[in-house]
Design a protein around this motif. Structure first.
Motif, PDB file in Angstrom:
ATOM      1  N   TYR A  56       0.834  -1.200   0.000  1.00  0.00           N
ATOM      2  CA  TYR A  56       0.000   0.000   0.000  1.00  0.00           C
ATOM      3  C   TYR A  56       0.869   1.251   0.000  1.00  0.00           C
ATOM      4  O   TYR A  56       2.068   1.198   0.232  1.00  0.00           O
ATOM      5  N   ARG A  57       0.232   2.371  -0.295  1.00  0.00           N
ATOM      6  CA  ARG A  57       0.934   3.666  -0.288  1.00  0.00           C
ATOM      7  C   ARG A  57       0.283   4.560   0.759  1.00  0.00           C
ATOM      8  O   ARG A  57      -0.888   4.390   1.096  1.00  0.00           O
ATOM      9  N   THR A  58       1.080   5.492   1.242  1.00  0.00           N
ATOM     10  CA  THR A  58       0.565   6.477   2.187  1.00  0.00           C
ATOM     11  C   THR A  58       0.801   7.872   1.627  1.00  0.00           C
ATOM     12  O   THR A  58       1.658   8.072   0.762  1.00  0.00           O
ATOM     13  N   GLU A  59       0.031   8.803   2.127  1.00  0.00           N
ATOM     14  CA  GLU A  59       0.166  10.194   1.694  1.00  0.00           C
ATOM     15  C   GLU A  59      -0.273  11.091   2.846  1.00  0.00           C
ATOM     16  O   GLU A  59      -1.273  10.817   3.510  1.00  0.00           O
ATOM     17  N   TRP A  60       0.508  12.140   3.096  1.00  0.00           N
ATOM     18  CA  TRP A  60       0.081  13.137   4.067  1.00  0.00           C
ATOM     19  C   TRP A  60      -0.893  14.085   3.382  1.00  0.00           C
ATOM     20  O   TRP A  60      -0.648  14.553   2.272  1.00  0.00           O
ATOM     21  N   LEU A  61      -2.001  14.357   4.062  1.00  0.00           N
ATOM     22  CA  LEU A  61      -3.047  15.235   3.559  1.00  0.00           C
ATOM     23  C   LEU A  61      -3.414  16.232   4.655  1.00  0.00           C
ATOM     24  O   LEU A  61      -3.018  16.063   5.808  1.00  0.00           O
TER      25      LEU A  61
END
Length: 140
Positions: free
Chosen positions: A107-112
Protein backbone atom coordinates in the motif's frame (compact mmCIF):
# COMPACT_ATOMS: atom_id res chain seq x y z
CA UNK A 1 -20.50 0.17 11.91
CA UNK A 2 -20.70 3.91 11.35
CA UNK A 3 -21.42 5.40 7.95
CA UNK A 4 -17.94 6.95 7.96
CA UNK A 5 -16.28 3.59 8.62
CA UNK A 6 -18.32 1.97 5.85
CA UNK A 7 -17.27 4.73 3.42
CA UNK A 8 -13.59 4.14 4.30
CA UNK A 9 -14.02 0.41 3.68
CA UNK A 10 -15.72 1.09 0.33
CA UNK A 11 -12.80 3.28 -0.67
CA UNK A 12 -10.19 0.81 0.60
CA UNK A 13 -8.70 3.54 2.74
CA UNK A 14 -7.50 3.98 6.26
CA UNK A 15 -6.16 6.81 8.38
CA UNK A 16 -2.84 5.94 9.99
CA UNK A 17 -2.13 9.22 11.81
CA UNK A 18 -4.01 12.35 12.76
CA UNK A 19 -2.19 15.42 14.05
CA UNK A 20 -4.12 18.43 15.33
CA UNK A 21 -1.90 21.24 14.04
CA UNK A 22 -2.50 23.89 16.75
CA UNK A 23 -1.82 21.35 19.50
CA UNK A 24 1.30 19.97 17.83
CA UNK A 25 3.02 23.31 17.33
CA UNK A 26 1.74 25.26 20.34
CA UNK A 27 4.93 24.79 22.37
CA UNK A 28 8.18 24.76 20.36
CA UNK A 29 9.98 23.21 23.34
CA UNK A 30 7.71 20.15 23.27
CA UNK A 31 7.03 19.13 19.67
CA UNK A 32 5.33 15.71 19.57
CA UNK A 33 7.04 12.76 17.94
CA UNK A 34 4.13 12.44 15.51
CA UNK A 35 4.87 15.93 14.15
CA UNK A 36 8.57 15.11 13.87
CA UNK A 37 7.59 11.98 11.90
CA UNK A 38 5.43 14.15 9.64
CA UNK A 39 8.34 16.52 8.94
CA UNK A 40 10.69 13.60 8.33
CA UNK A 41 8.29 12.19 5.74
CA UNK A 42 7.25 15.32 3.87
CA UNK A 43 6.59 14.54 0.21
CA UNK A 44 9.49 15.25 -2.12
CA UNK A 45 7.13 15.91 -5.02
CA UNK A 46 6.15 19.60 -5.24
CA UNK A 47 2.85 18.53 -6.84
CA UNK A 48 1.85 16.41 -3.80
CA UNK A 49 -1.70 16.98 -2.55
CA UNK A 50 -0.37 18.27 0.79
CA UNK A 51 1.34 21.23 -0.89
CA UNK A 52 -1.78 22.13 -2.85
CA UNK A 53 -3.73 22.02 0.42
CA UNK A 54 -1.07 23.85 2.48
CA UNK A 55 0.93 26.03 0.06
CA UNK A 56 2.72 27.71 2.97
CA UNK A 57 4.87 24.57 3.40
CA UNK A 58 5.43 23.86 -0.32
CA UNK A 59 8.96 25.25 -0.05
CA UNK A 60 9.86 22.09 1.91
CA UNK A 61 9.26 19.83 -1.10
CA UNK A 62 12.97 19.50 -1.91
CA UNK A 63 13.79 15.78 -1.65
CA UNK A 64 17.45 16.41 -0.91
CA UNK A 65 16.78 18.80 1.96
CA UNK A 66 15.53 17.60 5.34
CA UNK A 67 13.78 20.57 6.90
CA UNK A 68 14.05 21.54 10.52
CA UNK A 69 10.97 20.64 12.54
CA UNK A 70 10.72 24.14 13.99
CA UNK A 71 10.97 25.71 10.53
CA UNK A 72 7.98 23.67 9.33
CA UNK A 73 6.09 24.43 12.55
CA UNK A 74 6.79 28.13 12.04
CA UNK A 75 5.24 28.01 8.58
CA UNK A 76 2.11 26.43 10.07
CA UNK A 77 1.55 29.00 12.84
CA UNK A 78 -2.05 30.19 12.62
CA UNK A 79 -3.14 27.11 10.65
CA UNK A 80 -6.09 25.23 12.08
CA UNK A 81 -7.08 21.70 11.17
CA UNK A 82 -5.43 18.34 10.91
CA UNK A 83 -2.55 16.61 9.19
CA UNK A 84 -3.72 13.18 8.07
CA UNK A 85 -1.58 10.25 6.98
CA UNK A 86 -3.91 8.27 4.75
CA UNK A 87 -3.23 4.85 3.27
CA UNK A 88 -4.66 2.80 0.43
CA UNK A 89 -3.63 -0.47 -1.21
CA UNK A 90 -1.91 -0.32 -4.58
CA UNK A 91 -4.21 -1.74 -7.24
CA UNK A 92 -2.58 -4.10 -9.72
CA UNK A 93 -4.30 -4.99 -12.99
CA UNK A 94 -5.31 -8.59 -13.64
CA UNK A 95 -4.91 -9.04 -17.37
CA UNK A 96 -6.69 -6.91 -19.94
CA UNK A 97 -10.24 -7.19 -18.60
CA UNK A 98 -10.20 -4.12 -16.36
CA UNK A 99 -10.10 -6.15 -13.15
CA UNK A 100 -7.69 -5.24 -10.38
CA UNK A 101 -6.16 -7.02 -7.42
CA UNK A 102 -5.06 -5.37 -4.20
CA UNK A 103 -3.82 -6.28 -0.75
CA UNK A 104 -2.95 -4.33 2.36
CA UNK A 105 0.43 -6.05 2.10
CA UNK A 106 1.35 -3.49 -0.59
CA UNK A 107 0.00 0.00 0.00
CA UNK A 108 0.93 3.67 -0.29
CA UNK A 109 0.57 6.48 2.19
CA UNK A 110 0.17 10.19 1.69
CA UNK A 111 0.08 13.14 4.07
CA UNK A 112 -3.05 15.23 3.56
CA UNK A 113 -4.65 18.23 5.23
CA UNK A 114 -8.21 18.57 6.51
CA UNK A 115 -9.57 21.89 7.83
CA UNK A 116 -11.89 20.18 10.31
CA UNK A 117 -12.82 16.76 11.66
CA UNK A 118 -15.78 16.61 9.30
CA UNK A 119 -13.42 17.21 6.35
CA UNK A 120 -11.19 14.19 7.10
CA UNK A 121 -13.39 11.60 5.37
CA UNK A 122 -13.99 13.69 2.21
CA UNK A 123 -10.28 14.57 1.92
CA UNK A 124 -9.17 10.94 2.30
CA UNK A 125 -11.79 9.53 -0.06
CA UNK A 126 -11.02 12.20 -2.70
CA UNK A 127 -7.33 11.23 -2.53
CA UNK A 128 -8.15 7.52 -2.87
CA UNK A 129 -10.45 8.20 -5.83
CA UNK A 130 -7.64 10.20 -7.47
CA UNK A 131 -5.21 7.32 -6.91
CA UNK A 132 -7.69 4.86 -8.44
CA UNK A 133 -8.16 7.04 -11.54
CA UNK A 134 -4.38 7.23 -11.96
CA UNK A 135 -3.98 3.46 -11.54
CA UNK A 136 -6.74 2.75 -14.10
CA UNK A 137 -5.33 5.20 -16.63
CA UNK A 138 -1.79 3.80 -16.31
CA UNK A 139 -3.15 0.26 -16.79
CA UNK A 140 -5.04 1.22 -19.96
Amino acid sequence: MSAEAEKMLEQTARVESVIWIPGAISDPDVIPESFEDFVGNLPGNPDAPLYRQLPQIASFADEGDYPDVLDVAGHLVGTTGFLIRAATPIMNPLGDGGAFHFSWGCYRTEWLYAKSESDILPVVTAWVESERRAERSSAA
